[in-house]
Design an enzyme around this catalytic site. Structure first.
Site, PDB file in Angstrom:
ATOM      1  N   ARG A 293       0.815  -1.213   0.000  1.00 51.38           N
ATOM      2  CA  ARG A 293       0.000   0.000   0.000  1.00 51.38           C
ATOM      3  C   ARG A 293       0.857   1.276   0.000  1.00 51.38           C
ATOM      4  O   ARG A 293       1.759   1.421   0.829  1.00 51.38           O
ATOM      5  CB  ARG A 293      -0.904  -0.013   1.246  1.00 51.38           C
ATOM      6  CG  ARG A 293      -1.729   1.219   1.452  1.00 51.38           C
ATOM      7  CD  ARG A 293      -2.909   1.263   0.540  1.00 51.38           C
ATOM      8  NE  ARG A 293      -3.860   2.300   0.930  1.00 51.38           N
ATOM      9  CZ  ARG A 293      -4.847   2.679   0.157  1.00 51.38           C
ATOM     10  NH1 ARG A 293      -5.031   2.119  -1.037  1.00 51.38           N
ATOM     11  NH2 ARG A 293      -5.687   3.621   0.556  1.00 51.38           N
ATOM     12  N   GLY A 364      -6.014   0.129   7.618  1.00 52.86           N
ATOM     13  CA  GLY A 364      -6.942   1.263   7.513  1.00 52.86           C
ATOM     14  C   GLY A 364      -8.361   0.752   7.296  1.00 52.86           C
ATOM     15  O   GLY A 364      -8.752  -0.281   7.844  1.00 52.86           O
ATOM     16  N   GLU A 388     -11.915 -22.166  27.950  1.00 49.65           N
ATOM     17  CA  GLU A 388     -10.883 -22.895  28.716  1.00 49.65           C
ATOM     18  C   GLU A 388     -10.343 -22.050  29.882  1.00 49.65           C
ATOM     19  O   GLU A 388      -9.174 -22.161  30.237  1.00 49.65           O
ATOM     20  CB  GLU A 388      -9.699 -23.289  27.817  1.00 49.65           C
ATOM     21  CG  GLU A 388     -10.052 -24.175  26.661  1.00 49.65           C
ATOM     22  CD  GLU A 388     -10.623 -25.486  27.106  1.00 49.65           C
ATOM     23  OE1 GLU A 388      -9.920 -26.272  27.722  1.00 49.65           O
ATOM     24  OE2 GLU A 388     -11.831 -25.689  26.856  1.00 49.65           O
TER      25      GLU A 388
HETATM   26  C1  LIG Z   1     -17.734 -19.793  21.725  1.00 50.96           C
HETATM   27  C2  LIG Z   1     -17.608 -20.485  23.044  1.00 50.96           C
HETATM   28  C3  LIG Z   1     -17.226 -21.830  23.072  1.00 50.96           C
HETATM   29  C4  LIG Z   1     -17.169 -22.504  24.284  1.00 50.96           C
HETATM   30  N1  LIG Z   1     -16.885 -23.863  24.304  1.00 50.96           N
HETATM   31  C5  LIG Z   1     -17.063 -24.560  25.461  1.00 50.96           C
HETATM   32  C6  LIG Z   1     -17.016 -25.999  25.468  1.00 50.96           C
HETATM   33  O1  LIG Z   1     -16.784 -26.644  24.442  1.00 50.96           O
HETATM   34  N2  LIG Z   1     -17.258 -26.645  26.639  1.00 50.96           N
HETATM   35  C7  LIG Z   1     -17.540 -25.981  27.803  1.00 50.96           C
HETATM   36  O2  LIG Z   1     -17.761 -26.619  28.814  1.00 50.96           O
HETATM   37  N3  LIG Z   1     -17.569 -24.608  27.822  1.00 50.96           N
HETATM   38  C8  LIG Z   1     -17.343 -23.902  26.697  1.00 50.96           C
HETATM   39  N4  LIG Z   1     -17.405 -22.523  26.701  1.00 50.96           N
HETATM   40  C9  LIG Z   1     -17.698 -21.835  27.957  1.00 50.96           C
HETATM   41  C10 LIG Z   1     -16.527 -21.019  28.490  1.00 50.96           C
HETATM   42  O3  LIG Z   1     -15.531 -21.870  28.969  1.00 50.96           O
HETATM   43  C11 LIG Z   1     -17.119 -20.078  29.572  1.00 50.96           C
HETATM   44  O4  LIG Z   1     -17.855 -19.091  28.895  1.00 50.96           O
HETATM   45  C12 LIG Z   1     -16.039 -19.443  30.426  1.00 50.96           C
HETATM   46  O5  LIG Z   1     -15.429 -20.418  31.234  1.00 50.96           O
HETATM   47  C13 LIG Z   1     -16.599 -18.328  31.333  1.00 50.96           C
HETATM   48  O6  LIG Z   1     -17.765 -18.714  31.982  1.00 50.96           O
HETATM   49  P1  LIG Z   1     -19.041 -17.738  31.916  1.00 50.96           P
HETATM   50  O7  LIG Z   1     -19.286 -17.426  30.493  1.00 50.96           O
HETATM   51  O8  LIG Z   1     -20.156 -18.359  32.679  1.00 50.96           O
HETATM   52  O9  LIG Z   1     -18.574 -16.397  32.627  1.00 50.96           O
HETATM   53  P2  LIG Z   1     -18.559 -16.081  34.195  1.00 50.96           P
HETATM   54  O10 LIG Z   1     -17.909 -17.199  34.928  1.00 50.96           O
HETATM   55  O11 LIG Z   1     -19.906 -15.664  34.631  1.00 50.96           O
HETATM   56  O12 LIG Z   1     -17.574 -14.835  34.237  1.00 50.96           O
HETATM   57  C14 LIG Z   1     -17.966 -13.510  33.906  1.00 50.96           C
HETATM   58  C15 LIG Z   1     -16.784 -12.576  34.166  1.00 50.96           C
HETATM   59  O13 LIG Z   1     -16.431 -12.638  35.555  1.00 50.96           O
HETATM   60  C16 LIG Z   1     -15.068 -13.003  35.700  1.00 50.96           C
HETATM   61  N5  LIG Z   1     -14.881 -13.856  36.865  1.00 50.96           N
HETATM   62  C17 LIG Z   1     -15.594 -14.953  37.232  1.00 50.96           C
HETATM   63  N6  LIG Z   1     -15.100 -15.484  38.343  1.00 50.96           N
HETATM   64  C18 LIG Z   1     -14.026 -14.723  38.709  1.00 50.96           C
HETATM   65  C19 LIG Z   1     -13.081 -14.774  39.773  1.00 50.96           C
HETATM   66  N7  LIG Z   1     -13.078 -15.728  40.694  1.00 50.96           N
HETATM   67  N8  LIG Z   1     -12.128 -13.816  39.826  1.00 50.96           N
HETATM   68  C20 LIG Z   1     -12.068 -12.851  38.890  1.00 50.96           C
HETATM   69  N9  LIG Z   1     -12.945 -12.746  37.845  1.00 50.96           N
HETATM   70  C21 LIG Z   1     -13.897 -13.680  37.761  1.00 50.96           C
HETATM   71  C22 LIG Z   1     -14.730 -13.769  34.417  1.00 50.96           C
HETATM   72  O14 LIG Z   1     -13.347 -13.767  34.155  1.00 50.96           O
HETATM   73  C23 LIG Z   1     -15.524 -12.986  33.402  1.00 50.96           C
HETATM   74  O15 LIG Z   1     -14.807 -11.847  33.022  1.00 50.96           O
HETATM   75  C24 LIG Z   1     -17.418 -21.812  25.492  1.00 50.96           C
HETATM   76  C25 LIG Z   1     -17.746 -20.446  25.462  1.00 50.96           C
HETATM   77  C26 LIG Z   1     -17.864 -19.798  24.258  1.00 50.96           C
HETATM   78  C27 LIG Z   1     -18.255 -18.348  24.257  1.00 50.96           C
END
Ligand SMILES: Cc1cc2nc3c(=O)[nH]c(=O)nc-3n(C[C@H](O)[C@H](O)[C@H](O)COP(=O)(O)OP(=O)(O)OC[C@H]3O[C@@H](n4cnc5c(N)ncnc54)[C@H](O)[C@@H]3O)c2cc1C
Length: 407
Positions: A293, A364, A388
């Site tokens: 670019r 951009g 994870e």
């Molecule tokens: C596209 C996608 C694919 C997925 N695939 C799988 C799968 O194959 N199998 C499976 O089992 N799960 C899967 N998940 C789930 C994923 O692992 C969870 O979304 C993740 O572990 C967070 O859990 P939650 O969404 O309930 O968020 P929450 O646990 O409610 O957390 C919300 C916020 O609070 C923070 N928080 C929570 N507890 C604490 C703490 N003790 N200290 C500090 N901060 C904290 C978190 O970091 C986050 O920012 C998937 C999720 C997505 C979006």
């Protein structure tokens, strides 16, 4: 060393260095370089932008690429030969994940998650279970999934609402799992259930059970639309009186939580490798674009600002690669380090988002347009900071490791 003074220790250390016993080696082995090269050549050969943008738009799993990848032995390379793999380590596996995600973030993630959670079967399953489930995963007949998260139990899975109650020769499973990758595609699910509701603390009463697709009472519903990784299915799973033979239990009853925590030591390195590959792919595209670019009569790459951006991106990638490879190597040495694994996942996930963001900036306005791909890398990168274990949960693990370390 016992009995040596400071000078003696120095001399002994110098002698060890001369003898090569303290040598640090950052080189991949010849076999690993061959695997890396084969993975790169395969995915480059399969790369077809038109098709990829079509799959992305239709939210379709890249079935034909996955089949070929299985045929060539890229999926489940870390399974022993008797279970369809090649007896390699996870370092070899993550080199493939990195190459696949570098060429294309969405295809790479879909392929790398096609065998998601099969490692729970590999590490804890009985011989018959491994034969039944791992051989078809490596052979391209089965896609696997792991169901841990629930609507009310995400980061905290120490207690679960999904229950598996023993009735004669069966477990009867009831509950809901959410966000399950491959949920609408998988042939089987590794499901974490509460098997002892009286256990204190509750996680001591959890077990992993394999539930097959099509078992009466199991229903998968796609969760869509979502931000990225459009080539993977993400579903909610409802279990209503799902009867599963007790022989589907993985390992010992009530050890499920510990099995899943151990599995995360492996799977988090793989997610870190996804992030690393995505960062590299975004960087490749940014560098190519900056070379092409012209603005103000100069190529973008001639502006020092652009050079500094590229230098920052390259430095982040290099640091992430060292962390990811080291975490994988530790695992293969039989010495997984939870603190290091979490550092690798947290760091690689963050830099993938930052590098992809900067790649858009270098493009951009074109960076905002789907055809230029970097916006997709950016959207795909973000998930590596969530699944994870979120970034915050990785920090908790790192902090626990630090608190437990005496120096
Ligand atoms: C596209 C996608 C694919 C997925 N695939 C799988 C799968 O194959 N199998 C499976 O089992 N799960 C899967 N998940 C789930 C994923 O692992 C969870 O979304 C993740 O572990 C967070 O859990 P939650 O969404 O309930 O968020 P929450 O646990 O409610 O957390 C919300 C916020 O609070 C923070 N928080 C929570 N507890 C604490 C703490 N003790 N200290 C500090 N901060 C904290 C978190 O970091 C986050 O920012 C998937 C999720 C997505 C979006």
């Amino acid at each position: 060393m016992i009995g040596l003074g400071a000078d003696g220790r120095k001399a002994k250390t110098a002698q060890h260095v001369r003898m090569g016993r303290l040598k640090v080696n950052f080189e991949l082995t010849k076999e690993q370089k061959d695997i890396q090269k084969a993975a790169r050549e395969f995915i480059e050969g399969e790369y077809d932008k038109e098709k990829i943008l079509g799959w992305e738009k239709e939210h379709a799993f890249p079935l034909e690429v996955w089949k070929k990848a299985c045929d060539l032995g890229f999926i489940g390379i870390h399974f022993p030969e008797e279970y369809g793999g090649q007896g390699c380590g996870i370092t070899d596996n993550i080199l493939i994940v990195e190459e696949f995600c570098r060429k294309d973030s969405s295809v790479g993630i879909a392929l790398s998650l096609a065998d998601f959670s099969s490692e729970v079967v590999l590490r804890f399953g009985a011989g018959e279970q491994k034969k039944k489930y791992l051989v078809p995963v490596a052979g391209g007949q089965f896609i696997s999934a792991g169901a841990y998260t629930e609507p009310d139990h995400g980061s905290d899975i120490t207690s679960l609402s999904t229950k598996a109650v023993r009735e004669g020769d069966c477990f009867v499973v009831n509950g809901t799992k959410t966000f399950i990758t491959n949920g609408c595609l998988a042939n089987f699910f590794v499901v974490l259930c509460q098997t002892d509701t009286e256990a204190s603390p509750p996680y001591r009463g959890q077990s992993t059970i394999i539930v097959e697709k099509g078992t009466p009472g199991l229903e998968a519903t796609e969760i869509a639309p979502k931000m990225g990784i459009h080539m993977t299915s993400t579903a909610e799973l409802a279990f209503r009186d799902v009867r599963v033979p007790a022989t589907q239990l993985l390992g010992q009853e009530n050890r499920g939580f510990y099995q899943v925590m151990q599995f995360f030591q492996e799977s988090r390195v793989e997610v870190a490798a996804q992030a690393l590959g995505i960062a590299e792919g975004a960087f490749d595209r940014a560098l190519a674009y900056a070379r092409k670019r012209t603005q103000f009569g100069k190529k973008l790459v001639e502006f020092q600002v652009t050079q500094h951006k590229l230098a920052d991106m390259a430095a982040k990638i290099e640091a992430a690669r060292l962390l990811v490879y080291q975490a994988a190597w530790r695992f293969d040495q039989g010495r997984p380090d939870p603190g290091l694994t979490s550092i690798a996942k947290m760091f690689a996930g963050r830099i993938a988002v930052e590098v992809a963001d900067e790649a858009i900036q270098i493009h951009g306005g074109y960076g905002y347009i789907t055809e230029y791909e970097v916006e997709r890398f950016y959207r795909d990168a973000k998930i590596t900071e969530i699944y994870e274990g979120t970034r915050e949960i990785q920090k908790n693990t790192i902090a626990s490791a630090l608190m437990g370390k005496a120096r």
